[in-house]
Design an enzyme around this catalytic site. Sequence first.
Site, mmCIF file in Angstrom:
data_model
loop_
_atom_site.group_PDB
_atom_site.id
_atom_site.type_symbol
_atom_site.label_atom_id
_atom_site.label_comp_id
_atom_site.label_asym_id
_atom_site.label_seq_id
_atom_site.Cartn_x
_atom_site.Cartn_y
_atom_site.Cartn_z
ATOM 1 N N LEU A 57 -30.036 -37.876 41.311
ATOM 2 C CA LEU A 57 -30.463 -39.010 41.159
ATOM 3 C C LEU A 57 -31.007 -39.189 40.887
ATOM 4 O O LEU A 57 -31.218 -38.763 40.965
ATOM 5 C CB LEU A 57 -30.670 -39.528 41.969
ATOM 6 C CG LEU A 57 -30.078 -39.761 42.387
ATOM 7 C CD1 LEU A 57 -30.476 -39.705 42.364
ATOM 8 C CD2 LEU A 57 -29.835 -39.342 43.167
ATOM 9 N N VAL A 70 -34.155 -34.477 34.330
ATOM 10 C CA VAL A 70 -34.526 -34.212 35.717
ATOM 11 C C VAL A 70 -33.368 -34.497 36.655
ATOM 12 O O VAL A 70 -33.142 -33.772 37.625
ATOM 13 C CB VAL A 70 -35.769 -35.042 36.104
ATOM 14 C CG1 VAL A 70 -36.057 -34.945 37.594
ATOM 15 C CG2 VAL A 70 -36.989 -34.572 35.305
ATOM 16 N N GLU A 71 -32.613 -35.550 36.373
ATOM 17 C CA GLU A 71 -31.522 -35.937 37.269
ATOM 18 C C GLU A 71 -30.319 -34.994 37.196
ATOM 19 O O GLU A 71 -29.813 -34.567 38.226
ATOM 20 C CB GLU A 71 -31.071 -37.362 36.956
ATOM 21 C CG GLU A 71 -32.056 -38.439 37.357
ATOM 22 C CD GLU A 71 -32.228 -38.547 38.861
ATOM 23 O OE1 GLU A 71 -31.329 -38.116 39.602
ATOM 24 O OE2 GLU A 71 -33.274 -39.055 39.298
ATOM 25 N N THR A 72 -29.831 -34.706 36.007
ATOM 26 C CA THR A 72 -28.560 -33.968 35.895
ATOM 27 C C THR A 72 -28.551 -32.904 34.809
ATOM 28 O O THR A 72 -27.482 -32.381 34.475
ATOM 29 C CB THR A 72 -27.394 -34.940 35.597
ATOM 30 O OG1 THR A 72 -27.621 -35.592 34.338
ATOM 31 C CG2 THR A 72 -27.242 -35.981 36.694
#
Length: 385
Positions: free
Chosen positions: A20, A181-183
């Site tokens: 997220l 950073v998220e995925t």
Amino acid sequence: MRLFRDLCTYSAVAVLALGLGACSQTPQKTERDDGVSTVKPKQPIAKQHGKKGSNETPQSVSYGGRGVGNYSAAALSGDFAGNPQLIAFIENLAASNGFDRNYLYGVFSQVRNRDDVARLWAQTSNDPGSPKGWFAYRDRFVNAANVQRGVEFWRQYGAHLKRAEQTYGVSAEYIVGIMGVETRWGRILGKHRVIDALVTSAITNQRRSNFFFKELKNYMLMTRSERMDPLAPKGSFAGAMGYGQFMPSSFHAFAVDFDGDGIRDLWNPVDAIGSIANYFAKHGWQRGGVVAVPARVGSDAYASMPDGFKVKYTASSLAARGIVPQYGNGSGTAYLLALSTVPGGYKEPWIGYNNFYTITRYNHSNYYAMAVHLLSQGIRGRVGK
């Protein structure tokens, strides 16, 4: 986006499981399943089920009150059979939002109780830097391999990033940085069916039950409006979705159809680019504004000063205490960032500005926002101006 403020207290789990995007205001993007590589769909989720106005809709798919899919049951069966909370939710959703009751019972009879989700919520660690401090956190995201992947993503989607920058005023590198950073640019999208994660969380996480039932409602509305089979999408253990890890409420608030196909699809990198840019724009991103710069300090007094995105200073008030940017001339609201390298050790001094604060609307963490900033700058340096 997000990007779920209270859920950000779970950032230790989120970082080891980060996903997220976005904690955002409604956002909610932060919790993810780190280390679980998911196979990226050959085409975006929504397109697998047919798009509005197209001839691609499978014969088994129907819209309207029944939503997508041939689901029907007279009562709730399966893992949550007889659960009064879920039955009440279904009845309310049918009565207030025009869903066919039998369709909903059919869908939710297929939902699975995920014990692993319940176990994750039971974890209590809440320090995103624990136990090794800022350097360990930074290196998890800001490294040569991730910079290279970000450069590759930029080269593939450069035209869309440029258009997003022109449309929303958000620097392209920060859109790319958030996705990284998220995925990891779609490499780690989450292993849980979103509906399983949301229902399990709503039933087992009693402290946040109302929150997750609201997200579940938003999720069902999303699958209906965007023509998705509600049992198909996968995401994080918190129900965060797509390249930017939006929670369903953030989808409704910030997602855009950036490729013009009539569907807002967070698993589509082009729609995700536009949606992240829109998220930042609506949270106050200043076009061309500074994010953060290293600070020059006259003494170690800064280390004991209140710091972080919750504490506002001005550039002049920090300068009066001997804390100035190493380069540039910042003005307006400023944030002192004293990043702990190790527990009880040296604190690395930075000054953040408005756009740094905007990044924290995606995930309420100083470490997170700084990691996004440094990764974004590393990628921009490789791509060039």
